[in-house]
Design a protein around this motif. Structure first.
Motif, mmCIF file in Angstrom:
data_model
loop_
_atom_site.group_PDB
_atom_site.id
_atom_site.type_symbol
_atom_site.label_atom_id
_atom_site.label_comp_id
_atom_site.label_asym_id
_atom_site.label_seq_id
_atom_site.Cartn_x
_atom_site.Cartn_y
_atom_site.Cartn_z
ATOM 1 N N PRO B 45 -5.183 15.593 0.683
ATOM 2 C CA PRO B 45 -6.394 14.816 0.384
ATOM 3 C C PRO B 45 -7.667 15.607 0.681
ATOM 4 O O PRO B 45 -8.646 15.507 -0.049
ATOM 5 C CB PRO B 45 -6.255 13.600 1.307
ATOM 6 C CG PRO B 45 -4.784 13.409 1.446
ATOM 7 C CD PRO B 45 -4.214 14.819 1.478
ATOM 8 N N LEU B 62 -5.258 11.124 -9.790
ATOM 9 C CA LEU B 62 -4.181 11.549 -8.891
ATOM 10 C C LEU B 62 -2.841 11.222 -9.527
ATOM 11 O O LEU B 62 -2.664 10.146 -10.099
ATOM 12 C CB LEU B 62 -4.293 10.816 -7.551
ATOM 13 C CG LEU B 62 -5.624 10.963 -6.806
ATOM 14 C CD1 LEU B 62 -5.659 10.009 -5.616
ATOM 15 C CD2 LEU B 62 -5.824 12.402 -6.358
ATOM 16 N N HIS B 69 2.042 7.337 -2.043
ATOM 17 C CA HIS B 69 0.716 6.927 -2.509
ATOM 18 C C HIS B 69 -0.049 6.065 -1.520
ATOM 19 O O HIS B 69 -1.254 6.097 -1.470
ATOM 20 C CB HIS B 69 0.828 6.202 -3.862
ATOM 21 C CG HIS B 69 1.890 5.151 -3.888
ATOM 22 N ND1 HIS B 69 3.177 5.438 -4.317
ATOM 23 C CD2 HIS B 69 1.892 3.854 -3.523
ATOM 24 C CE1 HIS B 69 3.903 4.336 -4.223
ATOM 25 N NE2 HIS B 69 3.148 3.361 -3.735
ATOM 26 N N CYS B 73 -3.561 8.019 -1.269
ATOM 27 C CA CYS B 73 -4.697 7.520 -2.070
ATOM 28 C C CYS B 73 -5.845 6.985 -1.230
ATOM 29 O O CYS B 73 -6.994 7.378 -1.442
ATOM 30 C CB CYS B 73 -4.237 6.460 -3.049
ATOM 31 S SG CYS B 73 -3.194 7.140 -4.321
ATOM 32 N N VAL B 90 -11.747 6.693 -9.190
ATOM 33 C CA VAL B 90 -10.463 7.211 -8.720
ATOM 34 C C VAL B 90 -9.328 6.511 -9.470
ATOM 35 O O VAL B 90 -9.224 5.282 -9.464
ATOM 36 C CB VAL B 90 -10.292 7.000 -7.200
ATOM 37 C CG1 VAL B 90 -8.939 7.541 -6.736
ATOM 38 C CG2 VAL B 90 -11.425 7.682 -6.436
ATOM 39 N N LEU B 92 -5.052 6.490 -10.483
ATOM 40 C CA LEU B 92 -3.745 6.904 -9.973
ATOM 41 C C LEU B 92 -2.697 6.729 -11.064
ATOM 42 O O LEU B 92 -2.653 5.700 -11.746
ATOM 43 C CB LEU B 92 -3.387 6.050 -8.748
ATOM 44 C CG LEU B 92 -1.958 6.169 -8.201
ATOM 45 C CD1 LEU B 92 -1.660 7.586 -7.726
ATOM 46 C CD2 LEU B 92 -1.739 5.174 -7.068
ATOM 47 N N LEU B 104 -3.866 -0.916 -3.292
ATOM 48 C CA LEU B 104 -4.639 0.309 -3.515
ATOM 49 C C LEU B 104 -5.973 0.002 -4.178
ATOM 50 O O LEU B 104 -6.991 0.619 -3.870
ATOM 51 C CB LEU B 104 -3.836 1.287 -4.384
ATOM 52 C CG LEU B 104 -2.642 1.943 -3.672
ATOM 53 C CD1 LEU B 104 -1.792 2.717 -4.665
ATOM 54 C CD2 LEU B 104 -3.116 2.851 -2.540
ATOM 55 N N VAL B 109 -9.162 2.285 -5.169
ATOM 56 C CA VAL B 109 -8.642 2.949 -6.370
ATOM 57 C C VAL B 109 -9.017 2.063 -7.559
ATOM 58 O O VAL B 109 -8.785 0.857 -7.537
ATOM 59 C CB VAL B 109 -7.104 3.130 -6.286
ATOM 60 C CG1 VAL B 109 -6.539 3.684 -7.586
ATOM 61 C CG2 VAL B 109 -6.757 4.049 -5.119
ATOM 62 N N VAL B 112 -4.593 1.829 -11.735
ATOM 63 C CA VAL B 112 -3.277 2.417 -11.525
ATOM 64 C C VAL B 112 -2.538 2.387 -12.862
ATOM 65 O O VAL B 112 -2.453 1.340 -13.495
ATOM 66 C CB VAL B 112 -2.493 1.629 -10.459
ATOM 67 C CG1 VAL B 112 -1.083 2.199 -10.297
ATOM 68 C CG2 VAL B 112 -3.230 1.633 -9.124
#
Lengths: 341, 133
Positions: B45, B62, B69, B73, B90, B92, B104, B109, B112
């Protein structure tokens, strides 16, 4: 600090060593010519301290790995390093895949190394401006050594590296004969040659070929024997007197294991000292700043032309050319006359 | 003369070396006209945050297939915020259970993407987020 931070805040921040301010300032100069003018105006007085190093060579010679290893050596001497890694933009999508960081992973957590990837975007003038500006910002940000890495293919990329204080041309064995280097115009700009991947077969031959090239194509006019005939050879490069007298070394390096990288750093330090001692440094700086001035004037003149020079006249002239009533040179002269008048 | 380019960092944190997905996405984003900075595998990270700062990216993508994760994350998000990059998007990608995805998102985040997500979906998401921000 938000993306929209005021320009002055970015300038103050980067001069104080704030790395996010530096990063955002580089984006601004890349994205926006008017912002570039404001930011460079704000930092220019603080530039001219860093040793600017251009590293160029064909794809696959290991430039990024070598730059990374070199940065490590500089860090061992407590010198800070800014790296600008230039990679091509796809002419099809305008996007770019910038992968140089994959080879430069050893420096994270070290505030003394700052690596920035830059895409060539469109237009050679834009690239020259943006990269020259970014180097000024890294210089103003206080880095002792600023390395710009470009692929040694294409006029613009070679030019960017060639305006540095010291130019390292990276070769590798097995990439074709030395004629490739002559074709690309890399021989003329090198202050130091690094034959990387020197643990591979054929490295000795590459070194020998480069050394031979240097003997026959040096800065001064030379005479060589060819089939027993004495041949006078004109100097290829038009170097000023101040820049003669540096014997161009051909070094062997193995960047992945660090082999020969100390010698490369030493050669760079020697060249830096030589530049200072011989007066060549100011000659190069004059050339670099002159180049920058010319690039900016060209861009401004072109922009003015597009803005003010009545698109009508342009299409009239193109039409005239299509009817063969006026030739391209006369049409261009016509447009330039309108611009200056 | 302005030429704003969306810059995206694609990184693979953690110890799994399966980077095919990351590379496919990097390529698709380039073809969509973004500037993609690819950092490769086994990134911590801290490495990702440092790269995101130096490159001044708009988006951090990511890719995680190792199951780590939930630790990686939030750490990336936390570091980005701590260094003043609260405005970075961000994303994922990977095999992420639904309940983890919800958690998350709560941790910062923005989206996803699971297996089978088309790259055009991801591109559209980035474009919409950039236009809105």
């Amino acid at each position: 600090m938000p993306k929209s931070a005021p320009t002055q805040q970015l300038i103050d921040g980067l001069l104080e060593g704030d790395r996010l301010a530096l990063a955002r300032a580089i984006s601004r100069v890349e994205d926006d010519a008017a912002e570039a003018a404001r930011i460079v105006r704000g930092v220019f007085a603080q530039t001219g301290r860093a040793h600017l190093i251009g590293v160029t060579g064909s794809p696959g010679t290991g430039k990024s790995t070598l730059v990374s290893a070199l940065a490590e050596r500089y860090r061992a001497q407590e010198l800070t390093v800014g790296v600008l890694a230039v990679d091509p933009t796809s002419p099809f999508s305008g996007g770019a895949l910038l992968g140089d960081r994959v080879r430069m992973t050893g420096h994270s957590g070290d505030a003394g190394v700052f690596i920035r990837s830059m895409a060539t975007r469109r237009g050679t003038g834009g690239l020259a401006r943006a990269s020259a500006d970014a180097m000024l910002l890294l210089d103003a940000g206080g880095f002792d050594r600023v390395i710009v890495e470009t692929v040694g293919a294409g006029q613009a990329e070679i030019e960017i590296a060639s305006v540095a204080d010291t130019v390292v041309v990276v070769e590798a064995p097995g990439l074709g004969d030395e004629v490739q280097a002559i074709k690309a115009g890399l021989l003329e700009i090198a202050d130091i040659f690094a034959v990387n991947k020197a643990d591979r077969k054929g490295a000795g031959r590459t070194v020998a070929a480069l050394e031979m090239m240097l003997e026959t194509g040096g800065a001064a006019a030379q005479a060589v024997l060819h089939h027993g005939q004495r041949m006078e050879m004109e100097a290829a490069a038009s170097e000023t007197d101040a820049e003669e007298g540096w014997p161009i070394p051909v070094l062997e390096t193995v960047a992945v294991s660090g082999g020969g990288v100390d010698q490369l750093r030493d050669a760079l330090e020697r060249h830096w000292a030589w530049l200072e001692g011989s007066g060549a440094r100011s000659a190069r700086e004059g050339r670099r700043l002159g180049h920058m001035l010319q690039t900016l004037v060209q861009a401004e003149v072109l922009a003015r032309m597009e803005r003010t020079l009545l698109p009508g006249l342009r299409s009239d002239l193109v039409e005239g050319m299509m009817r063969r009533q006026i030739d391209p040179y006369s049409a261009a002269a016509e447009m330039v006359k309108k611009l200056s008048g | 003369m302005r030429d704003d380019q969306i810059r995206v960092l694609i990184a693979k944190p953690g110890l799994d070396g399966h980077d095919r997905g990351a590379k496919v996405i990097a390529r698709a984003l380039r073809d969509a006209g973004f500037e993609v900075i690819y950092t490769g595998i086994r990134q911590t990270p801290q490495m990702i945050a440092a790269a995101a700062l130096q490159e001044d990216v708009d988006v951090v993508g990511l890719s995680i297939l190792s199951g780590a994760h939930m630790t990686l994350c939030p750490k990336v998000v936390e570091l980005l915020h701590a260094q003043g990059q609260e405005d970075v998007l961000v994303l994922l990608g990977g095999i992420i259970p639904d309940e983890d995805a919800a958690e998350l998102k709560a941790a910062g985040v923005h989206a996803v993407f699971g297996p089978g997500t088309s790259s055009s979906e991801i591109i559209a998401f980035i474009r919409a987020a950039m236009a809105g921000g």
